[in-house]
Design a protein around this motif. Structure first.
Motif, PDB file in Angstrom:
ATOM      1  N   LYS A  55      -2.594   7.696 -16.647  1.00  0.00           N
ATOM      2  CA  LYS A  55      -2.824   9.192 -16.146  1.00  0.00           C
ATOM      3  C   LYS A  55      -4.046   9.740 -16.676  1.00  0.00           C
ATOM      4  O   LYS A  55      -4.176   9.522 -17.794  1.00  0.00           O
TER       5      LYS A  55
ATOM      6  N   LYS B 286       2.296   1.585  -3.590  1.00  0.00           N
ATOM      7  CA  LYS B 286       1.005   1.477  -4.428  1.00  0.00           C
ATOM      8  C   LYS B 286       1.350   0.405  -5.495  1.00  0.00           C
ATOM      9  O   LYS B 286       1.530   0.745  -6.791  1.00  0.00           O
TER      10      LYS B 286
ATOM     11  N   HIS C  81      -6.513   1.030  -5.618  1.00  0.00           N
ATOM     12  CA  HIS C  81      -5.657   2.137  -5.827  1.00  0.00           C
ATOM     13  C   HIS C  81      -3.868   2.151  -6.060  1.00  0.00           C
ATOM     14  O   HIS C  81      -3.405   2.869  -5.330  1.00  0.00           O
ATOM     15  N   LEU C  82      -3.814   1.146  -6.745  1.00  0.00           N
ATOM     16  CA  LEU C  82      -2.493   0.793  -7.015  1.00  0.00           C
ATOM     17  C   LEU C  82      -1.911   1.740  -8.069  1.00  0.00           C
ATOM     18  O   LEU C  82      -2.784   2.086  -8.991  1.00  0.00           O
ATOM     19  N   HIS C  83      -0.782   1.970  -8.054  1.00  0.00           N
ATOM     20  CA  HIS C  83       0.043   2.742  -9.670  1.00  0.00           C
ATOM     21  C   HIS C  83       0.642   1.616 -10.496  1.00  0.00           C
ATOM     22  O   HIS C  83       0.883   2.115 -11.615  1.00  0.00           O
TER      23      HIS C  83
ATOM     24  N   LYS D 170       0.969  -1.070  -0.105  1.00  0.00           N
ATOM     25  CA  LYS D 170       0.029   0.142  -0.055  1.00  0.00           C
ATOM     26  C   LYS D 170       0.840   1.322   0.124  1.00  0.00           C
ATOM     27  O   LYS D 170       0.621   2.213  -0.678  1.00  0.00           O
TER      28      LYS D 170
ATOM     29  N   ASN E  79      -7.332  -3.436 -14.190  1.00  0.00           N
ATOM     30  CA  ASN E  79      -8.415  -2.215 -13.729  1.00  0.00           C
ATOM     31  C   ASN E  79      -8.766  -2.537 -12.303  1.00  0.00           C
ATOM     32  O   ASN E  79      -8.774  -1.528 -11.587  1.00  0.00           O
TER      33      ASN E  79
ATOM     34  N   PHE F 251      -5.856  -1.159 -10.336  1.00  0.00           N
ATOM     35  CA  PHE F 251      -5.799   0.338 -10.251  1.00  0.00           C
ATOM     36  C   PHE F 251      -6.820   1.192  -9.689  1.00  0.00           C
ATOM     37  O   PHE F 251      -6.570   1.979  -9.004  1.00  0.00           O
ATOM     38  N   GLU F 252      -7.959   0.615  -9.859  1.00  0.00           N
ATOM     39  CA  GLU F 252      -9.132   1.562  -9.669  1.00  0.00           C
ATOM     40  C   GLU F 252      -9.645   1.020  -8.239  1.00  0.00           C
ATOM     41  O   GLU F 252     -10.113   1.937  -7.296  1.00  0.00           O
ATOM     42  N   ASN F 253      -9.753  -0.168  -7.906  1.00  0.00           N
ATOM     43  CA  ASN F 253     -10.277  -0.559  -6.489  1.00  0.00           C
ATOM     44  C   ASN F 253      -9.141  -0.622  -5.366  1.00  0.00           C
ATOM     45  O   ASN F 253      -9.614  -0.451  -4.215  1.00  0.00           O
TER      46      ASN F 253
ATOM     47  N   LYS G 281      -0.524   2.572 -13.948  1.00  0.00           N
ATOM     48  CA  LYS G 281      -1.998   2.963 -14.134  1.00  0.00           C
ATOM     49  C   LYS G 281      -1.828   4.209 -15.144  1.00  0.00           C
ATOM     50  O   LYS G 281      -1.078   5.087 -14.974  1.00  0.00           O
TER      51      LYS G 281
END
Length: 175
Positions: free
Chosen positions: A175, A89, A123-125, A86, A116, A119-121, A173
């Motif tokens: 931008k 990320k 919140h990783l990069h 975390k 997806n 990245f979205e749920n 992810k």
């Protein structure tokens, strides 16, 4: 980690105790473990893998899911994240498919959904994948889904008493 993810043809669901035989079938199969870092020679030994799956989620350092057909929930393989950070990320992606289901585009269909979700749920990069250099099929699948080859770690691991090289792929992810 989410309970389930679906695509038109596939379902990703939590790995259950009843999946033990299928996990053993995959992680003892010579063609699956040829390029995979984990293998087991008995059902009892495979129980360690099942404990590892549970521990990843309890410690919130990853999570693996069974890959099943959407219609009848036939077990096809497994995929998931290890070493989820975390703080940084990022996570490490892994996957394997039982050989009788190879060549059906399973990973190609699932990778966009998995990425997806990360990245979205979560919140990783960054999503990383480490692939043995000789595993051209996994490398190709990752490249086809926008993973970039970042380099080769030459003789970085020992497998079956020999040094092997590992390729690092990553997807960031957008931008």
């Amino acid at each position: 980690m989410i309970e389930e993810l679906t695509t038109k043809r596939f379902l990703l669901r939590r790995i259950k105790d009843s999946d033990l035989n299928n996990i053993y079938k995959g992680l003892s199969h010579p063609e699956v473990i040829k390029y995979y870092g984990v293998s087991y020679n008995s059902l009892e030994a495979t129980r360690e893998q099942m404990r590892w799956f549970r521990e990843l989620e309890q410690k919130e350092t990853g999570g693996w899911r069974a890959i099943c057909s959407a219609g009848d929930e036939t077990f096809l393989g497994a995929t998931g994240f290890n070493n989820l950070s975390k703080e940084h990320k990022k996570t490490e992606l892994g996957f394997w498919i039982l050989p009788e289901f190879w060549g059906r585009g399973i990973i190609q269909e699932l990778l966009p959904v998995i990425c997806n979700y990360a990245f979205e749920n979560l919140h990783l990069h960054r999503i990383e994948a480490f692939v043995e250099s000789e595993n051209v099929n996994s490398a190709k699948a990752l490249k086809n889904q926008g993973f970039q080859h970042e380099g080769t770690m030459v003789d970085s691991e020992v497998k079956n008493g020999k040094f092997i090289s590992v390729e690092l792929f990553a997807k960031l992810k957008s931008k």
